[in-house]
Design a protein around this motif. Structure first.
Motif, short mmCIF file in Angstrom:
data_model
loop_
_atom_site.label_atom_id
_atom_site.label_comp_id
_atom_site.label_asym_id
_atom_site.label_seq_id
_atom_site.Cartn_x
_atom_site.Cartn_y
_atom_site.Cartn_z
N SER A 649 32.61 40.36 31.77
CA SER A 649 32.71 39.77 33.12
C SER A 649 33.20 40.56 34.21
N TRP A 650 32.88 39.91 35.63
CA TRP A 650 33.72 40.96 36.64
C TRP A 650 34.94 39.65 37.08
N VAL A 651 35.93 40.27 37.51
CA VAL A 651 37.17 39.31 37.71
C VAL A 651 37.66 39.85 39.29
N GLY A 656 41.79 35.93 40.49
CA GLY A 656 41.66 35.89 38.91
C GLY A 656 40.21 35.29 38.57
N ASN A 657 39.26 34.95 39.59
CA ASN A 657 38.11 34.14 39.11
C ASN A 657 37.11 35.12 38.53
N GLN A 658 36.68 34.69 37.16
CA GLN A 658 35.61 35.33 36.27
C GLN A 658 34.34 35.16 36.91
N GLU A 728 40.85 47.40 34.79
CA GLU A 728 42.01 46.47 34.88
C GLU A 728 43.34 47.18 35.15
N TYR A 748 36.94 44.00 42.45
CA TYR A 748 36.69 43.24 41.37
C TYR A 748 37.01 44.49 40.24
N LYS A 751 36.06 43.18 33.06
CA LYS A 751 36.82 42.75 31.95
C LYS A 751 35.70 42.91 30.77
#
Length: 790
Positions: A649-651, A656-658, A728, A748, A751
């Motif tokens: 996923s993109w964060v 912090g929203n995925q 990250e 972004y 993850k």
């Protein structure tokens, strides 16, 4: 002497043809930045001119399918070949360029830029410096469709002592027929490396011109009763030889009065002959027009002078008869397979020496008309135009003959596949760097050996088993996500794993930092990679230079029953029960030399100590089989596993929203990273289909300053990026206030997860080596639900 003479020659060619001047930088090895490969594994295919480009097209397309992750670079020597390659193979080749001259410095510059897994030479090119430099970097070298002409053979035989040495460098010489095999043997090629695979020209099927193409539409508007194509006509080879354009014009004069609807398409082989032939037609008083200036319809009979490159092969479909040039003049002939594929009757002169096997096959099947001189051309032409039944049968035989001999591409590809599996290029630095840095590499190697000696003398053992994860190169190999992968694997089996980390880049006076899963501490206290361990919540983390003491503290405070030693292959002070070595499939061998000349921490022979080897990032690897065979040279016993990176996923770094990867809120992104191997991140983005408008690389563990973040924003905005993406680890290393500095662009980070092929075998190896009981390791179901990051 060679370089000045070459410069004079190239200058002379440039004066005669200004277009040649533009090719000079590439001929001296200067390729633009877009060619530069940061990881090895590309394919360099060289086809000298038009004929070689045409014959190699099916092979190029099969290479693209066989090695989809390997960039394909195609070089040519002639302007005409380059033009045709751009027309026919632009959808296959990543880049098409002019081949460098056979000077060592030019060849080395191209090889450093392309970093090819293998170099494939088509037909007759034997370049001593190219061959030597390719093998010096351990790339594969293959000659395909090999042939040696009658004239060239006589020259080569006088220098057998020289060519015998040169031809020991190719890994395989794939020749057209038994005669060519004998000729290569006669000049010293090793018998074991020569294979008869057939002629690639049989597999080259010309594409007919589209009906809406200007040329074909023009011809159809003329409504000719008959179309005669004089293909690839040539000037005299020597004084007194035949000028084929004169012969064709004379034959046209002879039969035009009897064939009122005849259209002659006259196609000189060499572009420099276009104006010469136009003058001949004008002098002869023949109605004609040039392809480059199609005018109003001509009155038949007339001539269309084809002064273009790349259209002739597709035009054979409209022909009623073809005369193949290069066969009346003593030029050795041209390829008659192109008109044969369209079942067109063919007329040839006596000179087919360069296509002896093709001519023999056609002669055996009576599939073409042979004439002995220019005086026979008009009679042969008139006979075929008048006797349509005979012409049709002759065309049918020609088509059947061309069809029967296909298959050379498949056989060549099989031989290339074998060579590729045993090749892996190594980086060869510039001579000044080699001279200056090699002594320091020796010092590094000696220091590493001494540290290992001292470490073994001071080795200590913890009460719980230790599983070490390390590598033999500096920089990233994916250790962080793999450590988390193992921690979850162990936890799924009911164990209490702990993670030991040195905490690279931390700035703290604390000798040991023992933290529970999910603990929040400043990056300056822990280092960036331990932050990822903590965020995962998988296991407690012990941070400190003395991994033995950190391990003791983890045992006491958290009751761990197994420890994972991050980056532990060289940390021999701590006893371990299993040594897992990660090999980055993109950059596996660190240039083959210790730091600072290369990226090796210790010699490749150290791989013999590994209990298991994991090839990471195989999603982006350009030659997995070759890499695995190379690893087996250094370790014959350890099982080799393959690890894939999985995008989860993109964060949104701000909140912090995925976001699911398939629902990314951007289509154009600027990308930056500061990891050990930036190419791994770029590759993941490419596999995801992310359009990178620009990329910026920083050193591993880079801490981002305010000014750098602001410059990133300005650079990406100038490229019209809609967002910025990173890893990250890089999001952790950003300065305070980065959100305002990047505005209006949002950041972004990706993850990622990891998947290991044959997980059950890896779990069994861990169970047996760490002396665990009968616990069951959960593999796919447990691990696929967990996310790990760089």
């Amino acid at each position: 002497m060679t370089l000045p003479a070459l410069c004079v020659y190239l200058l002379f060619r440039s004066v005669r043809n200004p277009a040649y001047f533009k090719s000079l930088p590439q001929r001296f090895g200067f390729l633009s930045r877009s060619y530069r490969q940061t990881v090895p594994g590309s394919i360099w295919l060289h086809a000298v001119s038009v004929g070689e480009v045409l014959s190699t097209e099916p092979l190029a397309r099969r290479l693209r399918a066989e090695f989809p992750r390997s960039p394909l670079f195609l070089s040519t020597s002639t302007l005409a070949g380059h033009t045709l390659a751009r027309e026919r193979l632009a959808d296959v080749a990543n880049h098409i360029f002019f081949a460098p001259t056979d000077l060592a410095f030019a060849i080395r510059r191209v090889l450093r830029t392309l970093r090819p897994l293998m170099v494939i030479i088509v037909e007759t090119e034997i370049w001593p410096n190219l061959f030597r430099e390719v093998k010096r970097i351990n790339s594969g070298l293959v000659i395909v469709n090999g042939r040696i002409s009658d004239r060239t053979e006589r020259s080569y035989r006088g220098f057998r002592w020289f060519f015998g040495e040169v031809l020991h460098w190719p890994d395989a010489v794939l020749v057209q027929n038994d005669l060519m095999r004998e000729r290569y043997l006669a000049i010293g090629a090793p018998p074991g490396r020569i294979q008869v695979t057939g002629n690639l020209k049989y597999d080259s099927i010309p594409r007919e011109l589209e009906r809406d193409s200007p040329l074909r539409a023009y011809i159809e508007r003329l409504h000719p009763a008959e179309v005669w194509i004089a293909a690839s006509t040539m000037p005299p080879m020597t004084e007194g030889d035949i000028d084929e354009d004169d012969a064709v014009i004379a034959a046209f004069h002879d039969i035009a009065s009897r064939r009122s609807g005849l259209l002659l398409v006259l196609a000189p082989r060499k572009p420099e002959r276009f104006d010469v032939v136009a003058a001949k037609l004008q002098q002869a008083g023949i109605r004609f027009t040039r392809r480059s200036a199609l005018e109003k319809p001509l009155e038949m009979p007339s001539v269309l002078l084809l002064d273009s490159i790349g259209e002739l092969g597709g035009l054979f479909v409209v022909a009623d008869v073809v005369f193949m040039g290069g066969t009346l003049a003593a030029r050795g002939g041209h390829n008659i397979l192109e008109p044969a594929h369209f079942s067109v009757p063919i007329i040839c002169g006596p000179h087919m020496e360069n296509f002896r096997d093709i001519a023999s096959a056609f002669r055996k099947r009576q599939a073409f008309v042979e004439i002995m001189g220019p005086g026979d051309l008009s009679n042969a032409l008139a006979g075929l135009l008048e006797d349509r039944r005979r012409a049709t049968e002759l065309g049918r035989r020609a088509g059947a003959c061309a069809e029967a001999e296909r298959g050379a591409t498949v056989r060549a590809l099989e031989a290339i596949r074998i060579v590729a599996a045993d090749s892996w290029p190594k980086f060869r630095p510039h001579l000044p760097a080699l001279v200056f840095l090699w002594p320091f590499s020796l010092v590094w190697r000696s220091g590493a050996a001494w540290n290992r000696h001292l470490g073994l003398k001071r080795r200590r053992t913890l009460d719980v088993p230790v599983l070490s994860v390390g590598n033999i190169t500096v920089g990233g190999t994916g250790k962080t996500p793999f450590v988390l992968y193992l921690a979850e694997l162990l936890r799924s089996a009911g164990h209490k794993p702990g993670i030991l980390s040195r905490g690279h880049g931390r700035h703290s006076l604390e000798q040991h930092l023992i933290l529970e899963p999910g603990a929040r501490v400043k990056v300056s206290r822990s280092g960036d990679e331990p932050q990822i361990f903590l965020r995962s919540g998988v296991a407690p983390v012990g941070i400190g230079k003395d991994r033995f003491r950190s391990g003791r503290l983890l045992e006491e405070r958290f009751g761990v029953d197994v420890l994972i030693l991050d980056d532990g292959f060289q940390h021999v002070q701590l006893e371990r029960q299993l040594d897992v070595v990660l090999i980055d499939a993109l950059m596996p061998f660190g240039g083959g030399a210790p730091v600072p000349l290369g990226r090796l921490r210790e010699p490749l022979q150290a791989l013999a100590r590994a209990d298991a080897i994991v090839m990471t990032r195989v999603d982006c690897c350009r030659a997995e089989a070759s890499l695995e065979r190379r690893l087996r040279r250094y370790n014959t016993h350890a099982p080799i596993f393959r690890a894939h990176t999985v995008s989860k996923s993109w964060v949104d770094a701000a909140n912090g929203n995925q976001i699911p990867t398939e629902a990314a809120p951007f289509t154009r992104a600027g990308a930056f990273c500061g990891i050990g191997n930036p190419e791994s991140f770029w590759c993941i983005l490419d596999l995801m289909g992310i359009r990178r408008v620009d990329t910026v690389e920083f050193s591993d563990h880079h801490k981002y300053w305010t000014r750098e973040v602001r410059l990133l924003r300005d650079q990406f905005l100038a490229c019209k990026a809609e967002a910025i993406v990173t890893t990250e680890k890089d999001s952790i290393n950003l300065c305070e206030g980065w959100e305002d500095l990047l505005a209006p662009l949002r950041l972004y980070w990706l993850k990622i997860g990891i998947h290991v092929e044959e997980e059950a075998a890896l779990a069994e190896l861990i169970r047996s080596r760490l002396a665990f009981g009968g616990e069951d390791f959960k593999t796919s179901s447990a691990l696929q639900s967990k996310d790990y990051n760089q």
